[in-house]
Design a protein around this motif. Sequence first.
Motif, PDB file in Angstrom:
ATOM      1  N   GLU A 213      43.958 -21.536  31.237  1.00  0.00           N
ATOM      2  CA  GLU A 213      43.643 -21.859  29.840  1.00  0.00           C
ATOM      3  C   GLU A 213      42.581 -20.944  29.245  1.00  0.00           C
ATOM      4  N   ASP A 214      41.793 -20.282  30.094  1.00  0.00           N
ATOM      5  CA  ASP A 214      40.762 -19.356  29.604  1.00  0.00           C
ATOM      6  C   ASP A 214      41.250 -17.908  29.564  1.00  0.00           C
ATOM      7  N   GLY A 215      42.503 -17.678  29.924  1.00  0.00           N
ATOM      8  CA  GLY A 215      43.057 -16.338  29.877  1.00  0.00           C
ATOM      9  C   GLY A 215      42.827 -15.515  31.121  1.00  0.00           C
ATOM     10  N   PHE A 216      42.410 -16.135  32.229  1.00  0.00           N
ATOM     11  CA  PHE A 216      42.178 -15.420  33.482  1.00  0.00           C
ATOM     12  C   PHE A 216      43.466 -15.322  34.300  1.00  0.00           C
ATOM     13  N   ILE A 217      43.631 -14.156  34.962  1.00  0.00           N
ATOM     14  CA  ILE A 217      44.676 -13.978  35.975  1.00  0.00           C
ATOM     15  C   ILE A 217      44.049 -14.302  37.318  1.00  0.00           C
ATOM     16  N   ASN A 218      44.490 -15.381  37.950  1.00  0.00           N
ATOM     17  CA  ASN A 218      43.940 -15.787  39.242  1.00  0.00           C
ATOM     18  C   ASN A 218      44.786 -15.183  40.353  1.00  0.00           C
ATOM     19  N   LEU A 219      44.142 -14.379  41.195  1.00  0.00           N
ATOM     20  CA  LEU A 219      44.828 -13.638  42.252  1.00  0.00           C
ATOM     21  C   LEU A 219      44.264 -14.010  43.614  1.00  0.00           C
ATOM     22  N   THR A 220      45.133 -14.032  44.606  1.00  0.00           N
ATOM     23  CA  THR A 220      44.725 -14.338  45.977  1.00  0.00           C
ATOM     24  C   THR A 220      45.378 -13.351  46.937  1.00  0.00           C
TER      25      THR A 220
END
Length: 309
Positions: free
Chosen positions: A119-126
Amino acid sequence: MKSNLMKHTFYASFIAILLFSNLGFAQQEEQKEEFDVRKYKTVYKFNSFKQSDNSRLLEVSFIVQNKKDRKDKIPVFEAEIYFYNVLNDEELLLGTAFTSKEGIAKLTLPSSQNYELDEDGFINLTARFIGSKGLKSAKKSLAVKDLHLELNLKEIDSVKTVIVKAYTLTLDSLQTKVPLEEADITIFVKGMLSNMPIKEGSIEDGVFEFEFPTNIPGDGDGDVTVIANIEDHDEFGNVAQEKFINWGSHKITPVKKVKNTLWSESAPLWMYIVLSILLLGVWANYIYTIFNLFKIKKEGKSINLATEE
């Protein structure tokens, strides 16, 4: 006597075998202690780089480091790393890569790659390593926003000017440009071995501008590659943009005719003169010696004839 000698030889050989065997076991024990996994800790790093073609490079550095001696590092080779885009505990596999001999695993995602954003526009990567018999599993996560860099190289009033614009896009369908408020930036010129920094500054209200130096060397045609780089930003990670332009200082110097020297193809004139005199003296000595030999021989014959008479 012979039997005693054989007994001594047998005992000596047996003792030598025991010594070498113990030495071999001792070396094996030393190697086991040297590579004891318990003495090492895992160093697992994960980074994201947005490249100049807007592709994204995901990179994992995977090594084991001695707990006491930090200089003792061993890269983890051929470890399979899984890269995911994570949203609400759901993992979307982006791809896999194996670590190299340097312990580096890389996965390049094209500019057309679609990411799931929070919702904050972050790309979450792992980046995850499942684990093996000798190594435990490892996992690192990071979150970055998609930052756009525009690098413009213009001549304004005959002044070579570098203009960098940085912005994000809103998450709605309009995708309005939102200028980056503030960030540190470094401008480089690409070199053969490494990039040369020419300016450090801060982006303010989405813009950074400066005059390009006039003393930056280019290639034979005066061409240079200018690179704008934001490094290790808390929200955007690493972002770079580059452009190629004919702004380098270049001067084609005419090739001067090299005079005859000791290190040139042709020797100095005085050496030819000295060598000619020496050779002339040697040949003159040969001729003089041969002439005297014939003269001595002729005089010897005259003396023999006079004696016979």
